[in-house]
Design a protein around this motif. Structure first.
Motif, mmCIF file in Angstrom:
data_model
loop_
_atom_site.group_PDB
_atom_site.id
_atom_site.type_symbol
_atom_site.label_atom_id
_atom_site.label_comp_id
_atom_site.label_asym_id
_atom_site.label_seq_id
_atom_site.Cartn_x
_atom_site.Cartn_y
_atom_site.Cartn_z
ATOM 1 N N GLY A 28 0.814 -1.211 0.000
ATOM 2 C CA GLY A 28 0.000 0.000 0.000
ATOM 3 C C GLY A 28 0.847 1.260 0.000
ATOM 4 O O GLY A 28 2.067 1.209 0.108
ATOM 5 N N PRO A 29 0.191 2.398 -0.118
ATOM 6 C CA PRO A 29 0.921 3.665 -0.134
ATOM 7 C C PRO A 29 1.502 4.002 1.230
ATOM 8 O O PRO A 29 0.985 3.588 2.259
ATOM 9 C CB PRO A 29 -0.163 4.684 -0.527
ATOM 10 N N ALA A 30 2.581 4.743 1.216
ATOM 11 C CA ALA A 30 3.201 5.190 2.459
ATOM 12 C C ALA A 30 2.491 6.443 2.937
ATOM 13 O O ALA A 30 2.204 7.349 2.161
ATOM 14 C CB ALA A 30 4.681 5.473 2.242
ATOM 15 N N THR A 31 2.199 6.479 4.215
ATOM 16 C CA THR A 31 1.620 7.657 4.840
ATOM 17 C C THR A 31 2.613 8.123 5.900
ATOM 18 O O THR A 31 3.011 7.341 6.758
ATOM 19 C CB THR A 31 0.268 7.313 5.498
ATOM 20 N N GLU A 33 5.635 8.578 5.426
ATOM 21 C CA GLU A 33 6.820 7.779 5.122
ATOM 22 C C GLU A 33 6.816 6.392 5.770
ATOM 23 O O GLU A 33 7.851 5.787 5.974
ATOM 24 C CB GLU A 33 8.091 8.534 5.490
ATOM 25 N N ILE A 35 4.793 2.484 5.645
ATOM 26 C CA ILE A 35 3.815 1.579 5.041
ATOM 27 C C ILE A 35 3.287 0.681 6.147
ATOM 28 O O ILE A 35 4.053 0.157 6.954
ATOM 29 C CB ILE A 35 4.460 0.731 3.931
ATOM 30 N N ILE A 63 9.649 0.657 -6.942
ATOM 31 C CA ILE A 63 8.867 1.869 -6.664
ATOM 32 C C ILE A 63 8.973 2.759 -7.891
ATOM 33 O O ILE A 63 10.071 3.083 -8.343
ATOM 34 C CB ILE A 63 9.394 2.619 -5.424
ATOM 35 N N ASP A 67 6.168 8.057 -7.899
ATOM 36 C CA ASP A 67 5.550 7.865 -6.584
ATOM 37 C C ASP A 67 6.421 8.405 -5.451
ATOM 38 O O ASP A 67 6.056 8.308 -4.286
ATOM 39 C CB ASP A 67 5.264 6.383 -6.343
ATOM 40 N N THR A 69 8.405 11.763 -3.892
ATOM 41 C CA THR A 69 8.377 13.219 -3.975
ATOM 42 C C THR A 69 9.566 13.723 -4.769
ATOM 43 O O THR A 69 10.703 13.343 -4.504
ATOM 44 C CB THR A 69 8.388 13.829 -2.558
#
Length: 92
Positions: A28-31, A33, A35, A63, A67, A69
């Motif tokens: 899943g996406p990192a929130t 920084e 997972i 990655i 995706d 920054t």
């Protein structure tokens, strides 16, 4: 995506022997920084020839640059447990 295999990923994919121990698995996406922790289990059998002693086990991580920054390189820190049961076969 990540996977575990006997070769390190050398291109923008993780396929074939890059994932011949643990198949490619989406994460899943990192929130902030991070997972979320998850359990991944794959039970299977394989025969790997390590006669020459050069066999490796590689954690391959894919990655997409978009995706991250600013499309820059980043440091990824992972933690976990990998359990492998094996039998040595041979006539010695």
């Amino acid at each position: 995506d990540f996977g575990i295999g006997t070769t390190p990923a050398s291109d923008a994919t993780i396929t074939g022997t890059d994932v011949n121990i643990l198949a490619s698995t989406a994460v899943g996406p990192a929130t902030d920084e991070v997972i979320d922790a998850a359990n991944f289990t794959e039970s299977g059998q394989g025969i790997f020839n390590n006669t020459d002693g050069s066999l490796e086990i590689n954690l391959n991580l894919l990655i997409d640059a978009a995706d991250i920054t600013d499309d820059e390189s980043v440091v990824i820190t992972l933690s976990g447990i990998l359990e492998i049961a094996y039998v040595r076969l041979g006539d010695d």
